[in-house]
Design an enzyme around this catalytic site. Structure first.
Site, short mmCIF file in Angstrom:
data_model
loop_
_atom_site.label_atom_id
_atom_site.label_comp_id
_atom_site.label_asym_id
_atom_site.label_seq_id
_atom_site.Cartn_x
_atom_site.Cartn_y
_atom_site.Cartn_z
N ALA A 75 -13.65 -1.54 3.35
CA ALA A 75 -14.83 -2.24 3.05
C ALA A 75 -15.05 -3.05 4.46
O ALA A 75 -16.76 -3.10 4.61
CB ALA A 75 -14.68 -3.36 1.79
N LYS A 83 -5.43 -10.60 11.12
CA LYS A 83 -4.28 -11.50 11.41
C LYS A 83 -3.21 -10.55 11.85
O LYS A 83 -2.04 -11.22 12.59
CB LYS A 83 -3.71 -12.26 10.15
CG LYS A 83 -3.26 -11.56 8.98
CD LYS A 83 -2.62 -12.75 8.01
CE LYS A 83 -1.97 -12.06 6.92
NZ LYS A 83 -1.52 -13.18 6.15
N GLU A 141 -6.34 11.57 -11.87
CA GLU A 141 -5.60 10.27 -11.93
C GLU A 141 -5.82 9.78 -13.44
O GLU A 141 -6.71 9.91 -14.10
CB GLU A 141 -5.91 9.49 -10.79
CG GLU A 141 -5.33 9.79 -9.68
CD GLU A 141 -5.35 8.97 -8.18
OE1 GLU A 141 -5.31 7.79 -8.42
OE2 GLU A 141 -5.64 9.36 -7.19
N ASN A 186 -4.19 -2.59 3.00
CA ASN A 186 -3.87 -1.76 1.88
C ASN A 186 -4.82 -0.48 1.98
O ASN A 186 -4.30 0.60 1.40
CB ASN A 186 -4.18 -2.46 0.77
CG ASN A 186 -3.37 -3.36 0.42
OD1 ASN A 186 -2.06 -3.27 0.90
ND2 ASN A 186 -3.47 -4.37 -0.50
N ALA A 246 -7.46 -15.90 10.55
CA ALA A 246 -8.71 -17.05 10.12
C ALA A 246 -7.63 -17.70 8.95
O ALA A 246 -7.06 -17.32 7.80
CB ALA A 246 -9.68 -16.16 9.24
N HIS A 275 -0.32 -4.47 -7.47
CA HIS A 275 -1.02 -3.33 -6.53
C HIS A 275 -2.58 -3.85 -6.24
O HIS A 275 -2.82 -3.48 -5.39
CB HIS A 275 -1.13 -2.23 -7.58
CG HIS A 275 -1.58 -1.03 -7.03
ND1 HIS A 275 -1.03 -0.48 -5.63
CD2 HIS A 275 -3.02 -0.31 -7.23
CE1 HIS A 275 -2.10 0.60 -5.45
NE2 HIS A 275 -3.02 0.73 -6.20
N ARG A 333 -8.30 -2.20 -13.16
CA ARG A 333 -9.19 -0.94 -12.25
C ARG A 333 -8.82 0.18 -12.57
O ARG A 333 -7.43 0.43 -12.63
CB ARG A 333 -8.89 -1.43 -10.73
CG ARG A 333 -9.54 -0.09 -9.90
CD ARG A 333 -9.54 -0.72 -8.43
NE ARG A 333 -8.18 -0.62 -7.70
CZ ARG A 333 -7.59 0.33 -7.67
NH1 ARG A 333 -7.91 1.57 -7.78
NH2 ARG A 333 -6.38 0.08 -6.79
N ALA A 346 -3.78 3.59 1.39
CA ALA A 346 -4.10 4.29 0.00
C ALA A 346 -3.73 5.60 0.06
O ALA A 346 -4.05 6.31 0.98
CB ALA A 346 -5.58 4.29 -0.19
N GLN A 347 -3.04 6.06 -0.95
CA GLN A 347 -2.85 7.40 -0.91
C GLN A 347 -3.72 8.50 -1.92
O GLN A 347 -4.19 9.17 -1.49
CB GLN A 347 -1.25 7.67 -1.68
CG GLN A 347 -0.19 6.83 -1.14
CD GLN A 347 1.21 7.03 -1.76
OE1 GLN A 347 1.10 7.34 -2.94
NE2 GLN A 347 2.12 6.78 -1.08
N GLY A 348 -3.84 8.15 -3.25
CA GLY A 348 -4.46 8.83 -4.16
C GLY A 348 -5.75 9.42 -3.70
O GLY A 348 -5.95 10.74 -3.68
N ARG A 352 -3.54 2.50 -15.99
CA ARG A 352 -2.30 1.78 -15.55
C ARG A 352 -1.80 0.59 -16.09
O ARG A 352 -0.43 0.32 -16.07
CB ARG A 352 -2.64 1.41 -13.96
CG ARG A 352 -2.62 2.27 -13.02
CD ARG A 352 -2.88 1.76 -11.50
NE ARG A 352 -3.39 3.05 -10.98
CZ ARG A 352 -3.96 3.03 -9.67
NH1 ARG A 352 -4.55 1.88 -9.11
NH2 ARG A 352 -4.26 4.21 -9.19
N SER A 380 -11.29 1.83 -5.82
CA SER A 380 -11.12 0.63 -4.98
C SER A 380 -11.62 1.35 -3.58
O SER A 380 -12.54 0.44 -2.85
CB SER A 380 -9.77 0.05 -4.95
OG SER A 380 -8.96 0.95 -4.35
N HIS A 413 0.89 -1.50 -10.45
CA HIS A 413 1.00 -0.01 -10.20
C HIS A 413 2.05 0.50 -10.91
O HIS A 413 3.28 0.00 -10.51
CB HIS A 413 0.86 0.60 -8.73
CG HIS A 413 0.65 1.93 -8.82
ND1 HIS A 413 1.41 3.00 -9.03
CD2 HIS A 413 -0.59 2.70 -8.26
CE1 HIS A 413 1.00 4.22 -9.03
NE2 HIS A 413 -0.28 3.96 -8.37
C1 SIN Z 1 -2.50 5.77 -6.16
O1 SIN Z 1 -2.52 6.60 -5.24
O2 SIN Z 1 -1.75 5.88 -7.17
C2 SIN Z 1 -3.13 4.45 -5.93
C3 SIN Z 1 -4.62 4.93 -5.63
C4 SIN Z 1 -5.30 3.57 -6.43
O3 SIN Z 1 -4.75 2.52 -6.37
O4 SIN Z 1 -6.46 3.75 -6.84
#
Ligand code: SIN
Length: 508
Positions: free
Chosen positions: A14, A33, A112, A40, A152, A327, A362, A44-46, A272, A367, A226
């Site tokens: 972001a 920092k 997912e 994160n 900060a 998560h 979420r 991020a994987q998914g 989740r 995200s 998660h």
């Molecule tokens: C995940 O790959 O399971 C995490 C992705 C997410 O938090 O949306």
């Protein structure tokens, strides 16, 4: 003394999206920092969700997001998210960002939890965040200054407006940095818990800073766990993406039972909160839970990062031991559509912000999407404001209200995991609140003059905010599950109405 147009705290997706847009017209400095990739977003994987499939449309993505969020979402912001998302993603693709494609050259879409369609774009198999953030780092190079290792620690508020930030650099030197607009993009709170998917540096700093400055915060009790952290000997080794279940992996316990069978119609791909709770329940009964990846074809090709992680720890079996881990925080600094907060001059974006799009829980891969869409909208809002507000000195730091004796970080994590974790109740939350409040003492103020002290103060503050919010919400909803109030207020009301109707029918 440093003055600029825009200061951004944090270097996740972001932050980078906003920085890129703003830097076309303004001077932008990012402060982080740690190192710039310690976010994160980078891990991020998914992937990133967007309704771009042939049979998909934004209204289906809207519906799934609202249902996963227990209809506690801010619906007009969800609409902006799912409608504008595909357009911004297409722009990035047109500029050269590469997502994985199928053998016909079409973007390969993953599945997912809680999504009714395949709509997850991914890159590098399972390192979407890395590919996206590296692409953005490249595209802002030369236009945006990134100051690493400068933390900060407080916002500078003068005459009701945010004017800048107080920082501590890696040598312990304190600085005041001023700008016309300050954007907090400092991430969430994962490191308040013993088991987490988050980077170690994610200690609730943005929330705590905002709280000290009197900025409005909202929905902090909604913490997402998660379901599938890979773990061994009680230590989390890393995340196993939900996309693995999207490709057929199944959760089983140590007696081989498929644990999601009969729990929810979506089974292993339920939202989740539902899956994490079921795993937790199994563990409470003394059972271990595994993700059986044997149904997944070409696992090592499709999920190279996870495959490498398993290899590193000598896990050759297709049964991966998993546990839930903190998560994502659904709540945060309350913002409008353009990232504006309750304090003029201060904006928030990414996980630290509450845009309301996630509701009480979420949905997967929204995200990164939120980062892209609201990063843009925040930049646009700041550009619309013009450059009239010049930062001013002097600084009057706000007094702190912590004792010089702060708890160890591990102790905070243990207490949060025990009492504000997957399940909570009045008794546990009260124990936690009392414990945290031992560290509040207005007569023995601690000053935020070292990064370690600042992190501990921030962790206690964020933990206390989550705990007191969780005590206040006397119902269960999404990421907030109270064993003493196991249903939502809506369900409870519906049950009461049905009971009343039954009683009336019996009398007639
Ligand atoms: C995940 O790959 O399971 C995490 C992705 C997410 O938090 O949306």
């Amino acid at each position: 003394m440093l003055y600029t147009d825009v200061i951004i705290v944090g270097s996740g997706l972001a932050a980078l999206v906003a920085a890129r847009q703003l830097s076309k017209h303004k001077n932008v400095i990012i402060f982080t920092k740690s190192t710039k990739t310690a976010s994160n977003s980078y891990m991020a994987q998914g992937g990133i969700a967007a309704a771009i499939g042939e049979n998909d449309d934004w209204s289906s993505h809207f519906h799934d997001t609202m249902a996963a969020g227990c209809h506690y979402n801010k619906s007009d912001h969800v609409r902006a998210l799912v409608q504008q998302g595909p357009e911004y993603i297409e722009q990035l693709i047109a500029e050269g960002l590469e997502f994985d494609r199928d053998t016909d050259g079409r973007i390969a879409l993953g599945k997912e939890g809680a999504h009714s369609q395949r709509r997850i774009l991914h890159a590098g198999g399972d390192c979407t965040g890395k590919v996206m953030t590296e692409f953005l780092f490249q595209s802002i190079q030369g236009n945006v200054t990134i100051k690493e290792q400068e933390m900060a620690v407080d916002l500078v508020i003068e005459r009701g407006r945010c004017r800048g930030i107080k920082t501590i650099d890696e040598n312990g030197a304190v600085h005041y940095r001023f700008a016309s607009s300050i954007i907090l993009a400092s991430g969430g709170i994962g490191s308040l818990y013993s088991q987490t998917s988050n980077h170690d540096s994610v200690t609730g700093d943005g929330l705590a800073m905002a709280y000290r400055a009197g900025v409005e915060l909202v929905d902090l009790e909604f913490v997402q766990f998660h379901p599938t952290m890979l773990w061994k000997d009680g230590e989390v080794l890393g995340l196993v993406s939900e996309a693995v279940r999207g490709e057929g992996a199944i959760l089983v316990n140590d007696s081989g039972r498929k644990i999601m069978e009969g729990v929810h119609p979506l089974g292993d791909l339920a939202a989740r909160d539902v899956v994490a709770r079921e795993i937790f329940k199994q563990q409470q009964q003394g059972l271990d839970v595994y993700l059986d990846i044997s149904p997944v074809s070409y696992f090592s090709n499709r999920f190279p990062t996870i495959h490498k992680l398993c290899q590193e720890y000598g896990m050759d079996s297709p049964l991966l031991p998993v546990t839930p881990g903190a998560h994502f925080l659904m709540g945060g600094i309350k913002t409008g559509r353009g990232g504006e907060t309750s304090i003029p001059g201060l904006y928030a974006v990414g996980e630290v912000a509450w845009t309301g799009v996630h509701g009480a829980n979420r949905i997967a891969s929204n995200s990164l999407l939120e980062g892209v869409v609201f990063g843009h909208l925040t930049a646009e809002k700041i550009l619309d404001q013009g450059s009239s507000q010049r930062a001013e000195i002097p600084v009057r730091p706000r007094p702190q209200v912590f004792t010089g004796m702060l708890p160890e970080k591990q102790a905070i994590r243990r207490m949060m995991t025990a009492y504000a974790g997957v399940e909570r109740n009045q008794r546990g939350l009260s124990i936690l609140k009392n414990w945290l409040e031992c560290y509040f003492n207005p007569h023995l103020p601690v000053s935020l003059d070292s990064r370690d002290t600042a992190e501990k103060v921030n962790m206690v503050t964020a933990a206390w905010l989550i705990t007191t919010s969780a005590l206040t919400r006397m119902e269960s909803r999404g990421g907030h599950y109270r064993t003493d109030f196991p249903v939502s207020r809506t369900e409870w009301n519906n049950k009461r109405i049905i009971r009343q109707m039954q009683e009336q029918a019996a009398v007639m």
